[in-house]
Enzyme design. Structure first.
Site, PDB file in Angstrom:
ATOM      1  N   CYS A  46      46.170  96.593  77.097  1.00 33.73           N
ATOM      2  CA  CYS A  46      46.238  95.156  76.607  1.00 33.73           C
ATOM      3  C   CYS A  46      47.010  94.569  78.171  1.00 33.73           C
ATOM      4  O   CYS A  46      46.631  93.038  77.939  1.00 33.73           O
ATOM      5  CB  CYS A  46      47.173  95.066  75.700  1.00 33.73           C
ATOM      6  SG  CYS A  46      47.370  96.133  73.958  1.00 33.73           S
ATOM      7  N   CYS A  49      44.472  91.806  80.620  1.00 34.02           N
ATOM      8  CA  CYS A  49      43.905  90.585  79.645  1.00 34.02           C
ATOM      9  C   CYS A  49      45.347  89.532  79.957  1.00 34.02           C
ATOM     10  O   CYS A  49      45.761  88.325  79.497  1.00 34.02           O
ATOM     11  CB  CYS A  49      43.674  90.273  78.300  1.00 34.02           C
ATOM     12  SG  CYS A  49      42.219  91.142  79.328  1.00 34.02           S
ATOM     13  N   HIS A  50      46.924  90.395  78.951  1.00 32.50           N
ATOM     14  CA  HIS A  50      48.053  89.769  78.909  1.00 32.50           C
ATOM     15  C   HIS A  50      48.424  89.424  80.091  1.00 32.50           C
ATOM     16  O   HIS A  50      49.958  88.678  79.621  1.00 32.50           O
ATOM     17  CB  HIS A  50      48.014  90.061  77.564  1.00 32.50           C
ATOM     18  CG  HIS A  50      47.109  90.146  75.929  1.00 32.50           C
ATOM     19  ND1 HIS A  50      47.164  88.775  75.520  1.00 32.50           N
ATOM     20  CD2 HIS A  50      46.757  90.467  75.731  1.00 32.50           C
ATOM     21  CE1 HIS A  50      46.133  88.891  74.447  1.00 32.50           C
ATOM     22  NE2 HIS A  50      45.417  90.095  74.935  1.00 32.50           N
ATOM     23  N   MET A  87      38.638  89.029  72.483  1.00 26.78           N
ATOM     24  CA  MET A  87      39.814  90.053  71.905  1.00 26.78           C
ATOM     25  C   MET A  87      39.303  91.415  71.266  1.00 26.78           C
ATOM     26  O   MET A  87      38.365  90.696  69.869  1.00 26.78           O
ATOM     27  CB  MET A  87      40.812  89.391  70.607  1.00 26.78           C
ATOM     28  CG  MET A  87      41.798  90.363  70.672  1.00 26.78           C
ATOM     29  SD  MET A  87      43.191  91.136  71.228  1.00 26.78           S
ATOM     30  CE  MET A  87      43.132  92.498  70.470  1.00 26.78           C
ATOM     31  N   HIS A 331      38.733  84.931  87.600  1.00 25.74           N
ATOM     32  CA  HIS A 331      38.560  86.719  87.564  1.00 25.74           C
ATOM     33  C   HIS A 331      37.510  86.907  87.906  1.00 25.74           C
ATOM     34  O   HIS A 331      38.094  87.359  89.481  1.00 25.74           O
ATOM     35  CB  HIS A 331      38.337  86.005  85.711  1.00 25.74           C
ATOM     36  CG  HIS A 331      38.434  87.999  85.231  1.00 25.74           C
ATOM     37  ND1 HIS A 331      39.040  88.482  85.071  1.00 25.74           N
ATOM     38  CD2 HIS A 331      37.319  88.475  84.994  1.00 25.74           C
ATOM     39  CE1 HIS A 331      39.161  89.497  84.369  1.00 25.74           C
ATOM     40  NE2 HIS A 331      38.167  89.460  84.391  1.00 25.74           N
ATOM     41  N   HIS A 373      32.398  84.778  81.970  1.00 25.88           N
ATOM     42  CA  HIS A 373      32.432  86.271  82.130  1.00 25.88           C
ATOM     43  C   HIS A 373      31.312  86.310  82.950  1.00 25.88           C
ATOM     44  O   HIS A 373      30.723  87.722  82.556  1.00 25.88           O
ATOM     45  CB  HIS A 373      32.696  87.202  81.312  1.00 25.88           C
ATOM     46  CG  HIS A 373      33.709  88.095  81.903  1.00 25.88           C
ATOM     47  ND1 HIS A 373      32.645  89.315  82.311  1.00 25.88           N
ATOM     48  CD2 HIS A 373      34.439  89.057  81.618  1.00 25.88           C
ATOM     49  CE1 HIS A 373      32.958  90.660  82.339  1.00 25.88           C
ATOM     50  NE2 HIS A 373      34.364  89.901  82.674  1.00 25.88           N
TER      51      HIS A 373
END
Ligand code: DHE
Length: 555
Positions: A46, A49-50, A87, A331, A373
């Site tokens: 996790c 991304c978070h 997600m 990113h 992306h």
């Protein structure tokens, strides 16, 4: 009798109080043991991304103030099924068991545990030089065409496979470290560098008869990017001289000696956001890094601060850094075909930032679609629009192509000239790829919630800019299997890479480490499956990197 009555009253009052307390006790409380287990899962699945501090980046903010309002059941459903916004379906795909899904739904309602710090001395203590440069070969010790080697990340088994691109034979499997993320090549192509999610860099010498690890170092606790110095010119010769690691945690840039991986310098990237000078961001992480071919410089993208740092490594202990204000949540990205402009996705802002590395400024910020992306993106020389660069999206079913030639085609420069629609709903595309010798651009969709969409490869004609074919991964590689009572499901094709000539495209079938998978090689002209590279060792292949194409940034 009186005493008994009082005692009974006291007992009932305290029992009631304890019941009342129990009734109020939130359902997300965890034991120390559970917190420990959940912290590890969070880190593995996790945090990327978070964020470790859960302030959000590619994924939304997961601080308790927000998650407690959502509640355990809603969180559990999201973790199980995933979302159309990218997600992953961690429960449905079998990556998390139902118990682990519940555990994580509770964990993210607790305060985030403080992550560990590091120092240059701590990094140095992890440095291992197995074969010093003077003991390495002085010329390639193999008759194989090593520039056409393909390095394949075997993600969940912590290894990298080196495959001969000409013969498709396995040359060696090298132990690298936990959840290897990407591979990059040195300027000469001789050295391959891997970076793991645990921050471990591994240096592999491709001139050895059997390529193997010659040095390693753990540069940080959590990392995603590595690159090397690629400049040679009037400002010096830096070919194969330095390597750089971009750390997620602690957020930092670590410069290493390129031949030995000796740690030289650590620079923290914790900073103020470009647009919020009153907000200090401890977790301002390093996302993509590329080495300029024009200057002794790395282009380093600081995700949460929304800044692109042009990092001059010519005096590595005293680096000069130019900080460009760009957009938040930077990113991944890649060069345009002239390698003057670096295009990087600010994915949570639905934008792509074009950085002009010659004039050292942001050339443009272009809105493309929901969560771009690109991987490294795909460069196309289009008959009408001239040179364009394309990115897919996590959050919508399109591929956006941007004009990148302000001199030759000013009317299209820094505009989305075409949005190509992928069939069906939802995004979930991770990578697009092409080669100057190919007629096609390829796109995957491993994060689309629909299994059918996940399993396809979309072939886009570079002139028409539309999907002209869909390649199907043979069904046998996608079948779920039950191992030790647990159902494991392969996710489908992910990431593309061409061979040195640009006449074959390779794709990995992203599986589960409990079952062997395959690396598929398609003929770029006929679009036919040419070879499936199989074996017990093919476990969780993800990114794969051709030596020549990665060395020269051909995509
Ligand atoms: Fe990646 C590139 C970060 C998940 C496979 N990934 C990158 C880059 C970054 C990044 C910053 C750019 C590096 C560069 O160019 O210097 N990736 C992250 C994450 O934070 C994220 C979203 C979540 C995480 O926890 O890591 C994430 N990435 C994944 C995956 O799940 C993938 C599909 C499989 C895996 O190995 O984990 C994956 N990422 C890749 C690949 C590239 C990459 C193959 C390189 C693309 C290229 O062609 O160069």
């Amino acid at each position: 009798m009186m005493k008994l009555k009082v005692a009974t009253a006291v007992l009932s009052a305290s029992l009631l109080a304890s019941f009342a307390l129990k009734a109020q006790e939130p359902d997300w409380k965890l034991s120390d043991e559970e917190m420990k287990k959940a912290s590890q899962i969070y880190f593995d699945r996790c945090a990327g991304c978070h964020g470790m501090l859960r302030k959000g980046a590619t994924g939304p903010n997961l601080e308790p103030e927000r998650t407690r309002k959502m509640g355990t059941e809603a969180l559990k459903a999201i973790i199980h099924y995933g979302t159309a916004g990218g997600m992953p379906d961690l429960g449905a795909s079998g990556e998390l068991t139902p118990d682990e899904t519940l555990l994580m739904a509770k964990f993210i309602q607790n305060d985030p545990p403080p992550p560990p710090e590091t120092s240059l001395d701590k990094i140095k203590a992890t440095w291992k030089l197995y074969i010093p440069p003077e003991k390495r070969p002085t010329k390639p010790m193999t008759n194989r065409n090593w520039k056409n080697y393909m390095g394949v990340v075997l993600r969940d088994v912590g290894k990298v496979a080196i495959i001969d691109g000409d013969t498709k034979e396995l040359v060696n499997i090298v132990n690298t470290g936990f959840a290897v993320h990407i591979l990059r090549m040195s300027a000469s192509g001789r050295y391959m560098y891997s970076i793991g999610r645990d921050g471990k860099v591994t240096l592999i010498d491709l001139w050895m008869e059997k390529p193997d690890v010659v040095a390693e170092v753990k540069a940080c606790n959590d990392a995603r990017s590595v690159d090397t110095s690629k400049y040679k010119g009037s400002k010096g010769d830096f070919l194969d001289k330095y390597a750089v690691v971009g750390c997620y945690w602690p957020p930092a840039i670590v410069t290493l000696d390129g031949q030995t991986l000796e740690p030289l310098k650590i620079v923290s990237t914790s900073n103020y956001a470009y647009d919020k000078p009153n907000e200090f961001i401890r977790e301002a992480r390093v996302a993509s890094i590329v080495a300029s071919h024009h200057n002794p410089e790395w282009v380093i993208n600081i995700k949460e601060a929304g800044q692109v740092w042009l990092y001059d490594y010519s005096d590595p202990l005293n680096p000069k850094i130019k900080q460009l204000n760009a957009e938040r949540f930077l990113h991944d990205g890649g060069w345009d075909s002239s390698k003057r402009y670096f295009l990087v996705a600010a994915n949570m802002r639905n934008k792509v930032v074009a950085v002009d590395t010659e004039e050292e400024k942001v050339a443009a910020i272009v809105e493309t679609g929901n969560k771009p992306h690109p991987g490294r993106g795909a460069n196309i020389d289009h008959p009408k629009y001239g040179p364009i660069w394309c990115t897919g999206h996590l959050g919508e079913n399109t591929i956006a192509c941007i004009g990148t030639d302000p001199k030759g085609h000013p009317e299209y420069a820094w505009k989305v000239v075409k949005k190509i629609t992928l069939p069906g709903d939802g995004g979930g595309n991770l990578f697009v790829k092409t080669h100057p010798n190919s007629k096609y651009m390829y796109a995957d969709r491993p994060l689309n919630p629909d299994k059918e969409a996940q399993s396809k490869i979309y072939v886009i004609d570079k002139d028409k800019l539309e999907v002209v074919s869909e390649l199907k991964v043979p069904e046998k590689y996608l079948q779920p299997k039950t191992i030790n009572g647990k159902e494991v499901k392969p996710r489908g094709p992910v990431h593309f890479e061409f061979n040195d000539k640009g006449d074959e495209v390779w794709v990995a079938v992203w599986g589960n480490k409990l079952i062997p998978s395959a690396i598929l090689v398609f003929d770029d002209k006929t679009l036919k499956l040419k070879k499936a590279i199989e074996g017990d060792w093919v476990r969780t292949p993800t990114g794969h990197f051709n030596v020549l194409n990665t060395q020269k940034d051909i995509y």
